[in-house]
Design an enzyme around this catalytic site. Structure first.
Site, PDB file in Angstrom:
ATOM      1  N   HIS A 172       0.822  -1.199   0.000  1.00 32.24           N
ATOM      2  CA  HIS A 172       0.000   0.000   0.000  1.00 32.24           C
ATOM      3  C   HIS A 172       0.865   1.262   0.000  1.00 32.24           C
ATOM      4  O   HIS A 172       2.039   1.226   0.390  1.00 32.24           O
ATOM      5  CB  HIS A 172      -0.884   0.041   1.254  1.00 32.24           C
ATOM      6  CG  HIS A 172      -1.975  -0.975   1.296  1.00 32.24           C
ATOM      7  ND1 HIS A 172      -2.236  -1.744   2.405  1.00 32.24           N
ATOM      8  CD2 HIS A 172      -2.894  -1.340   0.368  1.00 32.24           C
ATOM      9  CE1 HIS A 172      -3.266  -2.542   2.164  1.00 32.24           C
ATOM     10  NE2 HIS A 172      -3.683  -2.320   0.927  1.00 32.24           N
ATOM     11  N   CYS A 269      -3.001   0.173   9.866  1.00 28.57           N
ATOM     12  CA  CYS A 269      -3.979  -0.848   9.472  1.00 28.57           C
ATOM     13  C   CYS A 269      -4.952  -1.193  10.588  1.00 28.57           C
ATOM     14  O   CYS A 269      -6.099  -1.577  10.341  1.00 28.57           O
ATOM     15  CB  CYS A 269      -3.266  -2.139   9.068  1.00 28.57           C
ATOM     16  SG  CYS A 269      -2.049  -2.003   7.789  1.00 28.57           S
TER      17      CYS A 269
END
Length: 276
Positions: A172, A269
Site C-alpha cells: 500500500h 492498518c
C-alpha cells in the site's frame, strides 16, 4: 495570513477510533511473502490489546468491534473505509478474500450518523492506499486499488483534492509513507518510496517535508493530534526510532506489533480514526 495546518492542531477535535478483534483464523491472514516464523495468535492478541490501550489514552472513544473468523485479515480495519469528518467511503477491498469485512464497519459508521458513500463497480480500493494530509487526499494506485476505486474516492469527497500516486512496490501507499505532522511525511528510505514522495511533491508544489526512515514498514505511523505512534520493532529499533521521530513530533509512542508485521500489517492498518 494564518497557517491552516497550525490552526488544525489547536482547535478542539472530537476523536474516535474503531478497532476490530483478532480472529482465531488470523494465522491465515494474507501475506505477500510467507513469514519466516508463523504468527503467534496469543501474542498477536496481547499486542493488539496494548495498541488499543494506547489509543484509549489519545482519543475520546474507542469502539471495539468483534472479530469474525470468516475474515482472517479483519483486524486490519483501516482498509474497509475512508472517513473524513462526517463523511465516509465504504471501500471494496482489492483482495477477494477480504470482501465482506466492510459490512460490520458500515453498521458502526451508521451508528455514528456518518454519511456513507459506496465504491462504484468495478472499483477496488483499500484504505491503506489512502493518505489524508494537509486537507488533501493521496490515493495509491496499487495491486489492491484501481483507477475506478480512486474515482469513487473523489466522488465521495468532492471538495477534497485527490492526487493519484503510483505504488511501484509494496502493498500500500501507507506501507511506505505516512504523516508525522500536518506537513511532514515519514518516508521509507527506499527508491520506490522516494519516488512516491517525489510524485507527491510534484503534485503539491513541494508542500511537504520528508523524514527518511530506515527499514521496510518503519515509515508507517499513526498520527493522533500531536502524538505519533511508531513501530517498536522495525527499522532502527525502538529507542533509536523513537529518538528519530522525536526530532519532528511532540509525542512519540513506540508500540510492538511484530506479529502483525508478519502478515504485512502496519500500525495504521489496525484502527480507523475519525476526527470531527
Amino acid at each position: 495570513m494564518a497557517d491552516p495546518d497550525a490552526a488544525e492542531g489547536t482547535k478542539m477535535v472530537s476523536r474516535i477510533a474503531i478497532v476490530r478483534g483478532v480472529p482465531d483464523s488470523f494465522c491465515d491472514a494474507l501475506s505477500m511473502t510467507p513469514p519466516p516464523q508463523p504468527v503467534d495468535l496469543e501474542r498477536a492478541r496481547l499486542q493488539h490489546a496494548v495498541y488499543v490501550d494506547v489509543l484509549k489514552d489519545l482519543v475520546q472513544e474507542v469502539i471495539e468491534l468483534p472479530a469474525d473468523n470468516k475474515y482472517p485479515d479483519c483486524p486490519f480495519i483501516e482498509d474497509t473505509a475512508v472517513v473524513i469528518g462526517n463523511r465516509a467511503l465504504i471501500t471494496h477491498p482489492g483482495a477477494a478474500s477480504r470482501q465482506g469485512e466492510e459490512e460490520a464497519i458500515r453498521e458502526a459508521l451508521k451508528q455514528l450518523r456518518i454519511h456513507i458513500s459506496e465504491v462504484e463497480p468495478p472499483g477496488l480500493i483499500d484504505g491503506g492506499d489512502v493518505l489524508y494530509a494537509s486537507g488533501m487526499l493521496f490515493a495509491g494506485n496499487s495491486s489492491r486499488t484501481n483507477v475506478a476505486g480512486i474515482e469513487s474516492l473523489q466522488k465521495a469527497f468532492p471538495d477534497v483534492r485527490v492526487h493519484t500516486i503510483r505504488v511501484g512496490e509494496g502493498l500500500h501507499l501507507k506501507s511506505a509513507i505516512s504523516s508525522i505532522s500536518p506537513k511532514i511525511l515519514a518516508v521509507e528510505d527506499s527508491p520506490a518510496a522516494i519516488a512516491m514522495f517525489d510524485e507527491i511533491q510534484q503534485k503539491t508544489d513541494g508542500h511537504f517535508k520528508m523524514v527518511k526512515t530506515l527499514g521496510p514498514g518503519a515509515a508507517n505511523t499513526v498520527l493522533v493530534g500531536d502524538a505519533v505512534i511508531c513501530s517498536a520493532t522495525l527499522g532502527l529499533g525502538s529507542l533509536k526510532l523513537e529518538a528519530h521521530y522525536k526530532q519532528h513530533a511532540r509525542h512519540v509512542i513506540p508500540v510492538d506489533i511484530s506479529e502483525f508485521h508478519k502478515v504485512d500489517g502496519g500500525l495504521t492498518c489496525l484502527s480507523l480514526l475519525i476526527e470531527r
